[in-house]
Design a protein around this motif. Structure first.
Motif, PDB file in Angstrom:
ATOM      1  N   PRO A  71       2.176   0.404  -0.956  1.00  0.00           N
ATOM      2  CA  PRO A  71       3.588   0.714  -1.174  1.00  0.00           C
ATOM      3  C   PRO A  71       3.850   2.211  -1.033  1.00  0.00           C
ATOM      4  N   ASN A  72       5.044   2.541  -0.598  1.00  0.00           N
ATOM      5  CA  ASN A  72       5.458   3.941  -0.505  1.00  0.00           C
ATOM      6  C   ASN A  72       6.031   4.339  -1.862  1.00  0.00           C
ATOM      7  N   TRP A  73       5.145   4.771  -2.767  1.00  0.00           N
ATOM      8  CA  TRP A  73       5.538   5.028  -4.149  1.00  0.00           C
ATOM      9  C   TRP A  73       6.554   6.159  -4.253  1.00  0.00           C
ATOM     10  N   LEU A  74       6.416   7.178  -3.432  1.00  0.00           N
ATOM     11  CA  LEU A  74       7.366   8.292  -3.489  1.00  0.00           C
ATOM     12  C   LEU A  74       8.756   7.864  -3.030  1.00  0.00           C
ATOM     13  N   LEU A  75       8.820   7.007  -2.038  1.00  0.00           N
ATOM     14  CA  LEU A  75      10.118   6.498  -1.594  1.00  0.00           C
ATOM     15  C   LEU A  75      10.778   5.683  -2.701  1.00  0.00           C
ATOM     16  N   SER A 179       5.228  -1.842   5.092  1.00  0.00           N
ATOM     17  CA  SER A 179       5.598  -0.889   4.044  1.00  0.00           C
ATOM     18  C   SER A 179       6.867  -1.320   3.319  1.00  0.00           C
ATOM     19  N   ALA A 180       7.838  -1.860   4.066  1.00  0.00           N
ATOM     20  CA  ALA A 180       9.087  -2.296   3.451  1.00  0.00           C
ATOM     21  C   ALA A 180       8.862  -3.469   2.508  1.00  0.00           C
ATOM     22  N   ILE A 181       8.048  -4.422   2.915  1.00  0.00           N
ATOM     23  CA  ILE A 181       7.784  -5.596   2.074  1.00  0.00           C
ATOM     24  C   ILE A 181       7.076  -5.190   0.791  1.00  0.00           C
ATOM     25  N   LEU A 182       6.000  -4.409   0.921  1.00  0.00           N
ATOM     26  CA  LEU A 182       5.242  -3.999  -0.268  1.00  0.00           C
ATOM     27  C   LEU A 182       6.071  -3.115  -1.193  1.00  0.00           C
ATOM     28  N   SER A 183       6.782  -2.161  -0.620  1.00  0.00           N
ATOM     29  CA  SER A 183       7.559  -1.237  -1.448  1.00  0.00           C
ATOM     30  C   SER A 183       8.671  -1.957  -2.198  1.00  0.00           C
ATOM     31  N   SER A 184       9.331  -2.910  -1.550  1.00  0.00           N
ATOM     32  CA  SER A 184      10.401  -3.646  -2.231  1.00  0.00           C
ATOM     33  C   SER A 184       9.852  -4.538  -3.339  1.00  0.00           C
ATOM     34  N   LEU A 185       8.672  -5.109  -3.132  1.00  0.00           N
ATOM     35  CA  LEU A 185       8.073  -5.959  -4.172  1.00  0.00           C
ATOM     36  C   LEU A 185       7.648  -5.161  -5.390  1.00  0.00           C
TER      37      LEU A 185
END
Length: 206
Positions: A71-75, A179-185
């Motif tokens: 995930p993009n934790w900073l985002l 990245s979008a899927i993991l970050s949103s979850l």
């Protein structure tokens, strides 16, 4: 002749009640704390959460990896910060966190542009009140912003001219979606505790 009781139940109850009342007396609501203490705690929560997100970027825990990406934790943090603040506060926070990420990775291409734009757009969306502040809406914003940020990052690589454009976009199509899927979850994991604290902090100031 009455025999005294030795079970000690009656004598323990007043002591337990006394200890409970004393513990309640020592617990002060946050609203009664000294303003400097609240400010220091707020700064610690904000800076500490940023540092934690920076440390989580290169780590890969079970269940947080897809196609070798995390995930993009900073985002997620920038979205959580910008959703309750002005457009420029979100943009500045994104630029600062992007520069911190550049310090850990590479300044060329820079993450300051992508995260700065994420903060600006998130603040703009919330200012227009297009969405509600629930977990589904936050996850949707993070999903869209992750795709946007990865696309802008790929565009920076394309403009640099040292790689073939078709290879860059073929790679970043998969990267952006993963990245979008993991970050949103995983967005609620960052958003919920931070939003809960910032709500309490705002209630104290009012």
């Amino acid at each position: 002749m009455k025999i005294p009781s030795f079970n000690g139940r009656k004598s323990n109850k007043p002591k337990a009640a006394e200890r409970k009342s004393k513990s309640k007396a020592y617990r002060k609501p946050i609203a009664r704390w000294h303003p400097r203490v609240v400010q220091l705690l707020d700064l610690s929560v904000t800076v500490g959460s940023v540092l934690l997100c920076l440390l989580l970027l290169p780590t890969r825990f079970p269940g947080t990896e897809l196609l070798g990406l995390g995930p993009n934790w900073l985002l997620i943090w920038v979205v959580a910060w910008s959703i309750k603040r002005s457009v420029w506060e979100g943009a500045i926070a994104g630029i600062v966190l992007g520069l911190l990420q550049d310090a850990l990775t590479s300044p060329d291409p820079t993450h300051a542009v992508t995260l700065g734009l994420v903060g600006l757009l998130t603040g703009l969306v919330q200012k227009q009140r297009f969405i509600q502040e629930d977990f589904i809406s936050i996850a949707l914003i993070v999903f869209i912003m992750a795709i946007l940020s990865e696309s802008i990052f790929g565009l920076q690589l394309s403009l640099s001219g040292d790689r073939k454009v078709e290879y860059i976009w073929a790679y970043y199509q998969r990267v952006a979606l993963a990245s979008a899927i993991l970050s949103s979850l995983w967005a609620p994991v960052v958003y919920y505790p931070l939003n809960l604290w910032w709500q309490k902090r705002k209630a104290i100031e009012q």
